[in-house]
Every structure is written in C-alpha cells, then in structure tokens.
Scaffold this active site. Sequence first.
Site, PDB file in Angstrom:
ATOM      1  N   GLU A  67       9.305  21.709  50.245  1.00  0.00           N
ATOM      2  CA  GLU A  67       9.496  20.407  50.909  1.00  0.00           C
ATOM      3  C   GLU A  67       9.407  20.554  52.428  1.00  0.00           C
ATOM      4  O   GLU A  67       8.759  19.757  53.119  1.00  0.00           O
ATOM      5  CB  GLU A  67      10.875  19.825  50.572  1.00  0.00           C
ATOM      6  CG  GLU A  67      11.068  19.456  49.131  1.00  0.00           C
ATOM      7  CD  GLU A  67      11.664  20.597  48.313  1.00  0.00           C
ATOM      8  OE1 GLU A  67      11.261  21.760  48.499  1.00  0.00           O
ATOM      9  OE2 GLU A  67      12.516  20.302  47.467  1.00  0.00           O
ATOM     10  N   CYS A 101      16.790  20.750  52.800  1.00  0.00           N
ATOM     11  CA  CYS A 101      15.617  19.870  52.813  1.00  0.00           C
ATOM     12  C   CYS A 101      16.042  18.410  52.895  1.00  0.00           C
ATOM     13  O   CYS A 101      15.406  17.605  53.584  1.00  0.00           O
ATOM     14  CB  CYS A 101      14.751  20.111  51.575  1.00  0.00           C
ATOM     15  SG  CYS A 101      13.957  21.727  51.604  1.00  0.00           S
TER      16      CYS A 101
HETATM   17  N1  THU Z   1      12.942  25.943  46.391  1.00  0.00           N
HETATM   18  C1  THU Z   1      12.102  24.999  46.910  1.00  0.00           C
HETATM   19  O1  THU Z   1      11.023  25.328  47.421  1.00  0.00           O
HETATM   20  N2  THU Z   1      12.469  23.702  46.847  1.00  0.00           N
HETATM   21  C2  THU Z   1      13.608  23.244  46.242  1.00  0.00           C
HETATM   22  O2  THU Z   1      13.852  22.057  46.222  1.00  0.00           O
HETATM   23  C3  THU Z   1      14.535  24.197  45.619  1.00  0.00           C
HETATM   24  C4  THU Z   1      14.222  25.628  45.792  1.00  0.00           C
HETATM   25  C5  THU Z   1      12.536  27.334  46.418  1.00  0.00           C
HETATM   26  C6  THU Z   1      13.325  28.225  47.333  1.00  0.00           C
HETATM   27  C7  THU Z   1      13.068  29.579  46.722  1.00  0.00           C
HETATM   28  O3  THU Z   1      11.824  30.065  47.220  1.00  0.00           O
HETATM   29  C8  THU Z   1      12.895  29.295  45.248  1.00  0.00           C
HETATM   30  O4  THU Z   1      12.674  27.902  45.138  1.00  0.00           O
HETATM   31  C9  THU Z   1      14.044  29.719  44.378  1.00  0.00           C
HETATM   32  O5  THU Z   1      15.232  29.280  44.871  1.00  0.00           O
END
Ligand code: THU
Length: 142
Positions: A67, A101
Amino acid sequence: MARKNPPLPKIETEIERLINASRKALAFSRPLYSGFRVGAAVEAADGRIFTGSNIENASLGLSVCAERVSLLKALSEGAADLKAIAVVCENGETCYPCGSCRQMLLEFAPGIRIILPSEKSVKVLTIGELLPLPFIKEPPKR
Ligand code: THU
C-alpha cells in the site's frame, strides 16, 4: 443466412481495472523473509494507476508494505487527488491494510475508497471505518 453478432469486447469497470492492476503487482513482490505476497494499486483522479508490492529487506524493519509503495509512487509523481486503492494478497483472503498504512492513507488521501477483494467478496471501505479516532496533526504553514 442469419448473421451472428460479433462477440462484444469485455468492458472492465473502474473497480475491476484497479483490482486487476493490484493482482498484477503481486508478481513484483519481494517477500524474501515472510513469503507473503501483497499487491496494491492506487487510482488518481486524473485516471493514472500506480501499483505497488511489498518489498522486504534483511533488516526487517525496513520492509515496506504494498500500500505504501503504491501511495508513495503516486504522490512522488504528482498525483495528489487519490480516489481508490485496491489491495490483494495471494492467499485469496481479505488483506486489511496495517496500522502504518492506514495512518499514511489518512494523511495523504483522506477521501480514498479502500477496495479489498477476496475470493468470496469485494469490500469497499473508508479510512474512517478502518481508522476511527486517528492521530491528526496539521503540518506547519510555510
Ligand atoms: N504487508 C503488506 O504489504 N500489506 C499489508 O496490508 C499487510 C502486510 C506485507 C508486509 C510484509 O512484507 C508481509 O506482508 C508480511 O507481513
């Protein structure tokens, strides 16, 4: 002889277009440590779409969510009025944005629609629903 109608081209709705862009971004995720891929796509009022994927780093705290990658790409390319963001994860479940985020979206895109598709449904939420009682601070006037 009866003429057959030609097949109609598939017309994507705006939401489908954004969801499809976020799904494509999954391919560019770098989930080196968690193995968990997330894709996002932000749509600006001028029609531009900015995709993002989660990028992890050996210094784990430096990892960035999909995000925020898409949001910062949009802002840094001059897209200020952001209409919607779609977020998908590869396990097919609803991928709710993390707290960091949500805070970033609140500050830079308070009116944004948050589109969260899963295998079963597509949820459309506001920042107010995701982050009630937020911390807000006006930046100093320069
Ligand atoms: N992650 C995201 O990119 N967006 C989210 O809304 C939740 C978590 C990613 C962070 C990390 O790279 C992986 O997911 C596992 O936590």
